[in-house]
Design a protein around this motif. Structure first.
Motif, mmCIF file in Angstrom:
data_model
loop_
_atom_site.group_PDB
_atom_site.id
_atom_site.type_symbol
_atom_site.label_atom_id
_atom_site.label_comp_id
_atom_site.label_asym_id
_atom_site.label_seq_id
_atom_site.Cartn_x
_atom_site.Cartn_y
_atom_site.Cartn_z
ATOM 1 N N UNK A 184 30.694 -59.549 -36.432
ATOM 2 C CA UNK A 184 30.340 -59.830 -35.038
ATOM 3 C C UNK A 184 31.272 -59.020 -34.144
ATOM 4 N N UNK A 185 30.662 -58.157 -33.373
ATOM 5 C CA UNK A 185 31.477 -57.352 -32.459
ATOM 6 C C UNK A 185 31.007 -57.636 -31.048
ATOM 7 N N UNK A 186 31.827 -57.669 -30.071
ATOM 8 C CA UNK A 186 33.268 -57.501 -30.156
ATOM 9 C C UNK A 186 33.963 -58.719 -30.765
ATOM 10 N N UNK A 187 35.101 -58.460 -31.396
ATOM 11 C CA UNK A 187 35.817 -59.534 -32.077
ATOM 12 C C UNK A 187 36.493 -60.419 -31.039
ATOM 13 N N UNK A 188 36.443 -61.719 -31.289
ATOM 14 C CA UNK A 188 37.222 -62.597 -30.417
ATOM 15 C C UNK A 188 38.660 -62.590 -30.897
ATOM 16 N N UNK A 227 37.765 -50.259 -32.442
ATOM 17 C CA UNK A 227 37.484 -51.681 -32.570
ATOM 18 C C UNK A 227 37.273 -52.239 -31.170
ATOM 19 N N UNK A 228 36.205 -53.022 -31.007
ATOM 20 C CA UNK A 228 35.978 -53.689 -29.739
ATOM 21 C C UNK A 228 36.439 -55.123 -29.842
ATOM 22 N N UNK A 229 37.310 -55.524 -28.940
ATOM 23 C CA UNK A 229 37.794 -56.891 -29.003
ATOM 24 C C UNK A 229 37.732 -57.552 -27.642
ATOM 25 N N UNK A 235 29.629 -53.659 -27.457
ATOM 26 C CA UNK A 235 30.313 -53.779 -28.737
ATOM 27 C C UNK A 235 29.320 -53.816 -29.887
ATOM 28 N N UNK A 236 28.300 -54.656 -29.742
ATOM 29 C CA UNK A 236 27.310 -54.797 -30.822
ATOM 30 C C UNK A 236 26.684 -53.447 -31.128
ATOM 31 N N UNK A 237 26.151 -52.821 -30.083
ATOM 32 C CA UNK A 237 25.369 -51.612 -30.344
ATOM 33 C C UNK A 237 26.272 -50.520 -30.921
#
Lengths: 486, 755, 330
Positions: free
Chosen positions: C38-42, C102-104, C87-89
């Motif tokens: 699952x992006x972006x990561x929490x 990395x997207x967070x 983030x998802x795409x």
């Protein structure tokens, strides 16, 4: 050509309305002579005083010479030599008799012979031939335009300006001169450099400096055409105002009882350029204690008393920094250019005003006499010089038989013409007299221009009748249309 | 004007065809109209009387220049005029990118007067064109209103309102030589012709309408308003089941001819068939054909179900067409709405995407005081008038209602569109006012009726409740007492008087200054004129070389072109965002960055406007953030808006200012040498009202060339490359060092050189 | 998927370099697997530190936000979905993690300390950490900051910004999932409404054909627009504002500003004036009773005069120099 010259001479001798404008006159008064021309050595200058006055920012020279006829037969042609580039710059040559003011009728024409020769001549024709051995004192005066060049050519905003003038210690003459001296009058005593030459007699070195005055001579006899080059560099922190073109329109309206003047100037300052760019801070600070500057800040134009609604515009509209004071005693137009005109800068502008015809126009039967100044314009302490001047006199529609006469030296009048121009609902167009002159200076402000023309009442009634009838026809037409519409 | 009204007296004789003294009535009307026109012209002459006959602020200077070009070079050269003195080095296809109507109009007037050998200056024609046309507009409003109501006074009232309403004067004072000057007249007159065509249903009126529509298109980009309003009117009429052959004829004539006419303008070209603004007109055109066809079929086939089926089909076709339109637009075959136009609907669009549009002050939304300021009492008579249009809801009244709604919406979104609202306000308000006056200015009072009429009228009331307005269900009896008459009449007269006062006051105070010349009051109350703009422009014109390129912010492009006659990089015709952003970048970056940009664009002089000395708030430092934003739009990494704010997010110019701000070219040029004008520690910026640091900014790549008397305009010369090959910072510092050392003995060597 | 990081770490060449590199590699792969899930990561404080601590050979884009309603950060709320889309795409287009980014998302609730350590007063803030080692390393270790000065951003703009800072790396395109449910719902509802209208037409048509309704509607519209309602819409002006001492000012000073309530008052005044005019012009002459008419005329006349003078006095507040006034509000 010769004929018109003589005709002009005689007419001006009568000092009446002269130079019938309906015959096309020569473009300038010149006499053509064979290219191998040399002035006959019939005179000698017994005594000569040459005054070069540089108080204003153009060179004004006057030669007072006692001439003597050394030839067996009477002579009436005295030749005055100029170098070819002086010929371009010289203007306003006038001759009069120093002894008696009532001897008038000297005529001056440029001599046209070999265009390549470096020495050119003006011919002075004496009113009466000078009999052998007899003498006459001539007072010859003229001026050179664009004669003073700033040196250094570029200076700081607050610096003093120095001008340079080159001339000859021996007065250029086509005849041997027994005795002569040259006085140079300068605006200030600050004269850093001037050429010195070996003296003669008890003076060992010329010039003799008296305050703001330099005196070369007296010299012993010098042959014809002798030259000794002199350069004088003197302080003159004033604008060198040069009007390259002046177009002056004078429109006479009988119905309005009004004479409208409009003058279009193309004005340059030929003084020293700014060595650095213009600095507003320094300028603003210097304005508090207003020092001598070579930038043209203001011009005063005295107009005839009774002038009214004056205006001062330039190509993008009215210039708000002008004042016009008009009362019973005087009418002065004070102009401030939009920006201080420094050396090398340019400022073209237009001024105009109206005046009542009663100041200028005299009527006798159907003949009118218009008497206006040939030249008005700024009256500056440092002087103003005009390269090309064109004076147009717009007479009312239907005026004819136009003649004119001017008290300005006719050697500077280069031509004139009469034609038609259509303005303000004219049908045939109004008569326009155009006079062209060159190399004038503001000393000639008071010289007058006299125009005489015939103007019949019928011609006066033409316009109102035409307008009235056309309006009537328009209304009738509209009425007819509306009837049709119903 | 007199001639015009005379000519118009004929149709008015037709209008007033009853009463035996109708000719005197006509004469009175003509006279009144002449007076109204005279008042309209006179009230626009404040600026000429106060200052001079001069072209006003920015865009008019371009129109003026173009007009001079037209007069000098003739129509064909004008038509394909490529102007290489703007948008250097790109140039501009001026002939193809302007609305020629204005210039051609004044050019025609000029030549006509020349033919009469009246030697009038083209400038004066341009200055006085707007007032002259405002007179015509008043007349057009008169005609339009006469179509709306039978009351004979309404038209004259409307003309008077139209003549002096500030909402219209704001763009049509003498000297504001802009497209709106003639466009509003054309707008009103086109609407009049449309109503006429719709009523009469004649091809002639329709063709006339199309003709004036074409003229309008040639004159003003606002023609899109007509292009959308007329179809809307037609559509509403059809929806109200008022389709008629008159509508069919009028609309089709207008659309066919008008579209052809509009396509003759190079700037418009094929827009009428390829952009969304024009799609409604096209759609309604097709829709009307369908409706007409169905009407025909219905008249032919008398079957109930068939009709319903047809109506369903009709709706279906309309829907399909709509979907097709959407599809084409998304498919890109039809250009989507142009930014300016789109920002009317999605009001936040411009703010985000097109900063240039957002940066123009007249594209801001309108606060309510502006409405009252521009329309005074009309603003509340206006809804009343619209309401009265509902009384007998003829086709033309529908038009007024539709116009009123959309006009007020647009005016609310954009200040400048107040202009398109004003005519309908005048018409509606005139209808209301005239009905009031007609009711209360009749002398003879009705007699009190008997009671037995009651139930009859109740019956009529019940019947007419459905269709007509409830308020008009009762029959008119009139006003009984003189007191009430006198009271209301007095009040209205008072209001009208105040209205006139208000209009004069607003015009003379708000709308009559030619922002080129500023006026200030001396302590003794006399007027002092601040003429810095023209001073500097004249200096440029006379003392720089003919093709010196001037870089300035785009606001001043037209003025430089018109007054200084020098090539500019960008001007008020903001067709090339990137080029403007380039200038914005050069202004907002450090010298080292800007200098190459200026060299690449062959800039000789840079012109900035600085109000600090005089307290003139419209200067470049106050516009600076827009330059930054526009530049940021293209170079987001190199120019960042936030860098120009202090860490605390303030926009400051004093010693607290952020480094980026202090190093930006604009800041340096504005304050260069400024503090040396004051005693140390006293340097002060009178616009921002802050004390400036004693150490002024240092310029290396530019040198101050000219500064106007009150420092409003500062012109800088771009230095050439150093001839020893040093970079400018070095060279400049070297010179500075020198100057200090041998300032005293500079004259010595010079004099030696003289010999 | 589970075995992927392990395999990769084995596949890596051994040696000094690897020794230093391997933890960060593990780091990237570990987080990347999370991201694929699952992006972006929490993120939370520690994971944030772990992810962003130098040396790193991967980029990190962290959105520091405050979604909790308590903080009333509506910009955060507006931007969050866009951020998720981005983030998802991105991860969807780059499963293998070639772009090494990395997207967070770090919510204030989970990352209080981080916010404090960064000294952040405002949210949201988007930080982009560039790699300090490896092929894409940049000299500056500290993150680049994206500011939301110009209002809410769309995923595309942020995408463009990130793409600008990650040259010569794959930039997977933005992919917005189609909202089928939404389409279905709209279509169904439209059809339903259409049907309902058709059924109810006998009741609705008279309303539609009633002039009074239309007149009322158009008058309301006009009054709204001419009283500066659009200005409120566009400029988002406050409804009222307090004057310094507890009370509230109804009228904003200055010609170019206004309050929400102010415009409503003005609209009301306009409406009152026009209604007075209407009833004077239409109602009064139609009233048969003399007395009633007299009262009506005088009454409405007074209303008109007084309201107008009040309007003028209001306008004098807005525009100081306005010279004209009417009694009673001098």
């Amino acid at each position: 050509m010769k004929f018109t010259a003589i005709a002009g001479a005689c007419l001006s001798l009568l000092s009446s309305v002269a130079a019938d404008a309906n015959i096309t006159a020569p473009s300038s008064s010149k006499v053509a002579l064979p290219s191998t021309f040399k002035p006959p050595q019939v005179f000698k200058n017994a005594n000569l005083v040459h005054v070069v006055s540089l108080e204003k920012n153009f060179a004004k020279e006057s030669i007072n010479v006692l001439i003597e006829n050394v030839s067996p037969e009477p002579q009436d042609e005295y030749f005055l030599p100029f170098t070819s580039e002086q010929m371009e710059k010289v203007g306003g040559i006038e001759v009069k008799d120093r002894k008696s003011a009532d001897v008038v009728g000297f005529t001056v024409e440029a001599v046209e012979f070999d265009p390549l020769s470096d020495t050119q001549y003006y011919r002075i024709r004496l009113p009466a031939p000078l009999s052998p051995k007899s003498q006459q004192t001539l007072g010859i005066s003229f001026h050179y335009l664009r004669a003073l060049s700033p040196l250094p050519a570029a200076i700081e905003q607050a610096d003093k300006q120095y001008l340079l003038y080159a001339f000859s210690a021996y007065c250029p003459s086509a005849y041997p001169t027994l005795k002569q001296k040259t006085e140079v009058k300068l605006p200030s005593a600050d004269i850093p450099d001037y050429t010195t030459i070996a003296g003669s007699g008890d003076v060992k070195e010329f010039p003799v400096k008296q305050g703001s005055k330099l005196i070369y001579g007296p010299f012993p006899e010098v042959p014809a055409g002798a030259v000794s080059a002199i350069k004088v560099r003197f302080e003159s922190t004033k604008p060198v105002t040069h009007v390259s073109h002046l177009e002056r329109d004078i429109e006479v309206s009988h119905w309005g009882g009004n004479v409208a003047f409009e003058e279009r100037y193309t004005l340059f300052n030929h003084g020293a350029n700014l060595s650095a760019q213009f600095n507003r801070v320094k300028w603003a600070q210097s304005q508090y204690f207003n020092p001598q500057t070579y930038a043209l800040k203001e011009m005063k134009i005295p107009l005839r008393v009774g002038s009214k609604d004056a205006y001062f515009t330039d190509v993008i509209g009215n210039v708000s920094t002008s004042r016009f004071r008009s009362n019973k005693r005087e009418a002065v137009l004070e102009l401030k250019p939009r920006y201080p005109v420094f050396g090398g800068w340019k400022y073209p502008f237009t001024i105009g005003w109206n005046a009542d015809t009663k100041f200028f126009l005299k009527k006798s039967a159907s003949n009118y006499l218009l008497n206006v100044p040939l030249l008005e314009g700024p009256k500056q302490a440092e002087g103003v010089e005009y390269g090309q001047v064109q004076v147009r006199v717009l007479l009312p529609e239907g005026a004819d038989n136009v003649k004119f006469y001017t008290t300005a030296p006719e050697s500077s009048i280069t031509g004139h013409s009469v034609d038609l121009e259509r303005t303000y609902l004219d049908t045939v167009g109004r008569t326009v007299l155009t006079i062209k002159a060159r190399n004038l200076v503001d000393d000639f402000r008071d010289r007058e221009l006299i125009v005489s023309y015939d103007y019949s009442t019928m011609a006066g009634l033409r316009k109102p009748l035409i307008i009235f009838s056309s309006m009537i026809s328009i209304f009738v037409g509209i009425w007819a249309i509306s009837k049709v519409d119903l | 004007m007199a001639v015009a009204t005379d000519a118009s007296s004929a149709p008015m004789e037709l209008l007033v065809s009853v009463g035996k003294n109708q000719s005197t009535k006509t004469l009175l009307r003509v006279l009144i109209l002449c007076f109204i026109a005279a008042a309209a012209v006179a009230s626009r002459l404040f600026s000429v009387i106060r200052f001079e006959s001069i072209i006003h602020e920015f865009d008019p200077w371009f129109n003026f220049r173009a007009t001079k070009y037209l007069v000098a070079h003739g129509f064909y050269d004008f038509w394909n005029w490529f102007d290489d003195r703007t948008w250097h080095p790109l140039g501009r296809v001026t002939g193809g990118t302007l609305y020629p109507g204005l210039m051609v109009t004044s050019g025609a007037i000029y030549h006509a007067l020349r033919a009469l050998t009246v030697p009038v200056d083209i400038r004066n024609i341009c200055v006085l064109l707007a007032p002259a046309f405002s007179g015509l507009t008043a007349f057009a409003a008169y005609l339009l209103t006469n179509e709306m109501t039978t009351s004979s006074s309404a038209g004259l009232l409307a003309a008077a309102f139209m003549g002096i309403t500030p909402g219209y004067i704001s763009r049509s004072v003498a000297g504001s030589y802009d497209n709106e000057a003639i466009a509003i007249f054309l707008l009103v007159y086109t609407f009049y012709l449309w109503i006429k065509a719709l009523k009469v249903g004649s091809v002639m009126w329709g063709a006339l309408c199309a003709l004036f529509y074409g003229y309008m298109v040639a004159s003003w980009g606002g023609y899109a308003f007509i292009t959308c309003l007329i179809p809307l009117h037609a559509f509403v009429l059809v929806c109200m089941g008022r389709f008629s052959n008159r509508l069919y004829v009028a609309y089709n004539t207008w659309y066919a001819l008008g579209t052809l006419a509009s396509m003759q303008i190079p700037f418009v070209g094929f827009a009428p068939v390829s952009t969304s603004e024009h799609m409604p007109a096209l759609g309604i055109f097709g829709f009307l054909q369908l409706v007409a066809f169905l009407e025909y079929v219905r008249s032919a086939v008398p079957s109930r179900q068939f009709q319903t089926f047809l109506y369903v089909g009709l709706g279906g076709v309309f829907g399909v067409a709509l979907l097709g339109l959407v599809g084409l637009t998304t498919g890109g075959y039809i250009a989507p709405w142009s930014g300016r136009f789109y920002s009317l609907w999605d009001t936040s669009y411009a703010k985000i995407h097109i900063p240039i549009i957002a940066s123009v002050s007249e594209h801001q939304p309108t606060a309510w005081p502006a409405f009252f300021f521009d329309l005074n009492m009309l603003i509340w008579l206006f809804p009343a008038g619209v309401y009265m249009c509902f009384q007998k809801l003829e086709d033309e009244h529908v038009f007024v209602i539709v116009y009123a709604l959309f006009g007020s919406y647009f005016a609310g979104v954009m200040v400048r569109l107040m202009l398109t609202l004003t005519p309908v306000v005048c018409v509606a308000a005139a209808i209301a006012a005239s009905q009031l006056l007609d009711t209360y200015l009749v002398y003879k009072s009705p007699v009190a009726p008997e009671a037995k009429e009651e139930e009859v009228t109740d019956g009529t009331a019940k019947k007419s409740k459905q269709s007509a307005l409830r308020s008009t269900s009762q029959p008119v009896v009139g006003i009984y007492t003189l007191i009430s008459k006198g009271f209301i009449a007095g009040a209205m007269t008072l209001f009208l008087l105040i209205f006139v006062q208000h209009c004069t006051w607003v015009t003379s105070n708000a709308y009559s200054s030619p922002s080129v010349v500023l006026a200030s009051r001396m302590p003794d109350g006399s007027q002092h004129i601040i003429d810095d703009y023209r001073e500097a422009y004249q200096w440029l014109r006379q003392n720089t070389k003919e093709d010196a390129k001037i870089m300035s912010w785009w606001d001043y492009g037209y003025q430089i072109g018109g007054m200084a006659d020098r090539p500019t990089l960008v001007d008020n015709n903001t067709w090339n965002n990137t080029h403007i952003a380039t200038v914005g970048k050069a202004m907002s970056s450090r010298e080292e960055v800007s200098y190459p940009i200026m060299r690449q664009h062959e800039v000789d002089y840079v012109l900035v406007v600085f109000g600090g000395l005089l307290g003139y708030s419209g200067d470049d430092i106050n516009k600076f953030l827009w330059m930054v934003r526009i530049a940021e739009g293209i170079w987001p990494d190199e120019v960042k808006e936030r860098d120009y704010f202090t860490p605390r997010g303030e926009y400051r110019v004093d010693s607290e200012a952020s480094e980026t701000m202090k190093n930006s070219l604009m800041y340096k040029m504005s304050y260069y040498n400024y503090c040396s004008l004051f005693p140390p520690g006293q340097a002060q910026d009178r616009v921002r009202g802050v004390r400036l640091p004693d150490q002024g900014p240092v310029l290396n790549t530019l040198e101050e060339a000219y500064t106007s008397e009150n420092w409003i305009i500062r012109i800088y010369k771009v230095k050439d490359l150093d001839n020893v090959g040093r970079d400018h910072a070095l060279a400049a510092s070297f010179d500075r060092g020198n100057k200090k050392k041998k300032a005293g003995k500079k004259r010595g060597p010079r004099v030696l050189r003289a010999e | 998927m589970r075995w992927l990081p392990a395999l990769l770490s084995f596949a890596l060449p051994f040696g000094a370099l690897a020794a230093k590199k391997s933890p960060s590699v593990d780091r990237f792969q570990e987080f990347h697997t999370k991201a694929v899930a699952s992006s972006p990561i929490k993120l939370a404080d520690n994971s944030y530190k772990k992810l962003t601590s130098a040396p790193r050979d991967h980029s990190v884009a962290v959105l520091l936000t405050a979604l909790d309603a308590r903080y009333g950060c509506q910009l955060c709320g507006e931007f969050q979905p866009e951020w998720d889309v981005l983030g998802k795409s991105w991860v969807r287009g780059d499963k293998k993690g070639e772009s090494r980014i990395i997207f967070g998302t770090l919510d204030f609730a989970d990352g209080r300390d981080t916010f404090l350590s960064l000294g952040l007063q405002t949210a949201p803030v988007l930080l982009l950490f560039q790699p300090t080692t490896g092929p894409h390393a940049v000299p500056a270790a500290d993150p680049i900051r994206y500011d939301f000065t110009s209002g809410p951003q769309s995923a595309e703009t942020v995408y463009a910004w990130i793409a600008r800072h990650l040259p010569d790396r794959p930039h997977p395109p933005i992919y917005r999932p189609v909202n089928y449910v939404g389409w279905v719902v709209t279509i169904v509802s439209v059809l339903g409404i259409a049907g309902a209208l058709f059924k109810l037409s006998p009741w609705i048509l008279p309303v539609l054909q009633n002039r009074n309704v239309w007149a009322g509607l158009s008058l309301i519209g006009i009054l709204l627009f001419t009283s500066g309602h659009m200005f409120n819409q566009i400029r988002k002006v406050p409804y009222v504002s307090g004057n310094g001492k507890g009370g509230i000012t109804y009228f904003a000073g200055g010609f170019q500003s206004q309050f929400g309530l102010e415009t409503q008052i003005v609209a009301f005044i306009y409406g009152l004036l026009s209604f007075a005019a209407i009833s004077l012009a239409i109602k009064a002459p139609r009233t048969r009773d003399t007395k009633l008419q007299q009262i009506m005329v005088i009454g409405w006349g007074l209303v008109m005069v007084i309201t107008y003078s009040f309007l003028m006095s209001i306008f004098r507040i807005k525009n100081g120099g306005y010279p004209f006034k009417l009694p009673p509000f001098m």
